[in-house]
Design a protein around this motif. Structure first.
Motif, mmCIF file in Angstrom:
data_model
loop_
_atom_site.group_PDB
_atom_site.id
_atom_site.type_symbol
_atom_site.label_atom_id
_atom_site.label_comp_id
_atom_site.label_asym_id
_atom_site.label_seq_id
_atom_site.Cartn_x
_atom_site.Cartn_y
_atom_site.Cartn_z
ATOM 1 N N LEU A 181 -31.738 -4.822 -8.074
ATOM 2 C CA LEU A 181 -31.172 -6.166 -7.958
ATOM 3 C C LEU A 181 -30.125 -6.403 -9.042
ATOM 4 N N LEU A 182 -30.399 -5.967 -10.263
ATOM 5 C CA LEU A 182 -29.424 -6.078 -11.344
ATOM 6 C C LEU A 182 -28.155 -5.301 -10.996
ATOM 7 N N SER A 183 -28.321 -4.130 -10.423
ATOM 8 C CA SER A 183 -27.163 -3.330 -10.018
ATOM 9 C C SER A 183 -26.398 -3.992 -8.886
ATOM 10 N N LEU A 184 -27.104 -4.599 -7.963
ATOM 11 C CA LEU A 184 -26.466 -5.315 -6.863
ATOM 12 C C LEU A 184 -25.636 -6.487 -7.390
ATOM 13 N N LEU A 185 -26.202 -7.240 -8.323
ATOM 14 C CA LEU A 185 -25.467 -8.362 -8.924
ATOM 15 C C LEU A 185 -24.292 -7.853 -9.763
ATOM 16 N N SER A 186 -24.479 -6.728 -10.431
ATOM 17 C CA SER A 186 -23.382 -6.129 -11.200
ATOM 18 C C SER A 186 -22.250 -5.693 -10.279
ATOM 19 N N LEU A 187 -22.604 -5.114 -9.143
ATOM 20 C CA LEU A 187 -21.584 -4.704 -8.188
ATOM 21 C C LEU A 187 -20.825 -5.920 -7.654
ATOM 22 N N ALA A 188 -21.539 -7.010 -7.425
ATOM 23 C CA ALA A 188 -20.891 -8.237 -6.949
ATOM 24 C C ALA A 188 -19.925 -8.780 -7.998
ATOM 25 N N GLY A 189 -20.365 -8.861 -9.248
ATOM 26 C CA GLY A 189 -19.484 -9.351 -10.310
ATOM 27 C C GLY A 189 -18.307 -8.432 -10.548
ATOM 28 N N HIS A 190 -18.563 -7.136 -10.548
ATOM 29 C CA HIS A 190 -17.507 -6.150 -10.768
ATOM 30 C C HIS A 190 -16.465 -6.223 -9.655
ATOM 31 N N SER A 191 -16.924 -6.306 -8.431
ATOM 32 C CA SER A 191 -15.976 -6.346 -7.312
ATOM 33 C C SER A 191 -15.212 -7.661 -7.288
ATOM 34 N N TRP A 192 -15.887 -8.764 -7.618
ATOM 35 C CA TRP A 192 -15.166 -10.041 -7.619
ATOM 36 C C TRP A 192 -14.028 -10.031 -8.639
ATOM 37 N N VAL A 193 -14.325 -9.636 -9.869
ATOM 38 C CA VAL A 193 -13.293 -9.637 -10.905
ATOM 39 C C VAL A 193 -12.168 -8.674 -10.528
ATOM 40 N N GLY A 194 -12.521 -7.489 -10.049
ATOM 41 C CA GLY A 194 -11.501 -6.521 -9.685
ATOM 42 C C GLY A 194 -10.629 -6.983 -8.532
ATOM 43 N N LEU A 195 -11.252 -7.489 -7.477
ATOM 44 C CA LEU A 195 -10.473 -7.930 -6.327
ATOM 45 C C LEU A 195 -9.696 -9.204 -6.619
ATOM 46 N N TRP A 196 -10.250 -10.093 -7.444
ATOM 47 C CA TRP A 196 -9.508 -11.296 -7.836
ATOM 48 C C TRP A 196 -8.255 -10.891 -8.609
ATOM 49 N N THR A 197 -8.412 -9.923 -9.510
ATOM 50 C CA THR A 197 -7.272 -9.454 -10.293
ATOM 51 C C THR A 197 -6.201 -8.839 -9.393
ATOM 52 N N VAL A 198 -6.621 -8.031 -8.452
ATOM 53 C CA VAL A 198 -5.658 -7.396 -7.550
ATOM 54 C C VAL A 198 -4.942 -8.450 -6.708
ATOM 55 N N THR A 199 -5.675 -9.409 -6.162
ATOM 56 C CA THR A 199 -5.017 -10.417 -5.318
ATOM 57 C C THR A 199 -4.071 -11.299 -6.119
ATOM 58 N N THR A 200 -4.442 -11.668 -7.331
ATOM 59 C CA THR A 200 -3.545 -12.513 -8.124
ATOM 60 C C THR A 200 -2.346 -11.736 -8.651
ATOM 61 N N ALA A 224 -15.200 -13.735 -1.288
ATOM 62 C CA ALA A 224 -16.365 -14.424 -1.846
ATOM 63 C C ALA A 224 -17.490 -14.498 -0.814
ATOM 64 N N ILE A 225 -17.139 -14.797 0.425
ATOM 65 C CA ILE A 225 -18.153 -14.855 1.483
ATOM 66 C C ILE A 225 -18.766 -13.476 1.705
ATOM 67 N N ALA A 226 -17.933 -12.439 1.763
ATOM 68 C CA ALA A 226 -18.433 -11.074 1.964
ATOM 69 C C ALA A 226 -19.352 -10.646 0.813
ATOM 70 N N ILE A 227 -18.972 -10.941 -0.411
ATOM 71 C CA ILE A 227 -19.802 -10.583 -1.568
ATOM 72 C C ILE A 227 -21.107 -11.361 -1.538
ATOM 73 N N PHE A 228 -21.060 -12.640 -1.195
ATOM 74 C CA PHE A 228 -22.269 -13.451 -1.094
ATOM 75 C C PHE A 228 -23.218 -12.885 -0.038
ATOM 76 N N VAL A 229 -22.682 -12.566 1.138
ATOM 77 C CA VAL A 229 -23.511 -11.994 2.209
ATOM 78 C C VAL A 229 -24.115 -10.672 1.753
ATOM 79 N N TYR A 230 -23.322 -9.861 1.079
ATOM 80 C CA TYR A 230 -23.791 -8.576 0.569
ATOM 81 C C TYR A 230 -24.966 -8.772 -0.403
ATOM 82 N N VAL A 231 -24.848 -9.720 -1.315
ATOM 83 C CA VAL A 231 -25.911 -9.957 -2.291
ATOM 84 C C VAL A 231 -27.169 -10.495 -1.608
ATOM 85 N N VAL A 232 -27.009 -11.453 -0.719
ATOM 86 C CA VAL A 232 -28.181 -12.015 -0.025
ATOM 87 C C VAL A 232 -28.852 -10.944 0.828
ATOM 88 N N TRP A 233 -28.071 -10.191 1.573
ATOM 89 C CA TRP A 233 -28.608 -9.133 2.417
ATOM 90 C C TRP A 233 -29.319 -8.072 1.565
#
Length: 121
Positions: A61-80, A104-113
């Motif tokens: 679960l910690l790794s799943l949340l880490s992947l969500a945070g890591h992907s959000w920051v990385g993809l936010w940086t790329v899009t901006t 954000a929706i995809a990452i949320f679904v990924y974490v919940v799933w």
């Protein structure tokens, strides 16, 4: 660039999220590969008992949340960085926000799933 779609307060916190989450993901990878190399014959029962012990569920679960945070920051940086009005024209801001909402929706679904898979019956 500061945006309403950035969930962190500053570039320093983004940097910290990226580095800490990368370390957690690397350690998780090493643990999984280490177990696979030392487990001998890997059967469903052995894998199931390894992955369903409480410590491994928490680590997963910690790794799943880490992947969500890591992907959000990385993809936010790329899009901006790359979805700008200079590169895409007047519709860039709209497209960037839509892309970030979809991410954000995809990452949320990924974490919940993932949490349901880890902790469900």
């Amino acid at each position: 660039m500061k945006s309403a779609t950035s969930f962190s307060r500053s570039g320093m916190s983004d940097w910290l999220v990226q580095r800490v989450s990368a370390v957690i993901l690397a350690v998780y990878f090493v643990v999984i590969v280490g177990w696979l190399l030392t487990a001998g014959q890997v059967t469903y029962d052995a894998w199931h008992s390894f992955m369903t012990c409480t410590a491994m569920r928490i680590f997963s679960l910690l790794s799943l949340l880490s992947l969500a945070g890591h992907s959000w920051v990385g993809l936010w940086t790329v899009t901006t960085d790359y979805m700008t009005t200079r590169q895409m024209g007047a519709s860039a801001n709209f497209l960037r926000v839509i892309t970030q909402i979809a991410m954000a929706i995809a990452i949320f679904v990924y974490v919940v799933w993932g949490a349901i898979i880890l902790w469900g019956n």
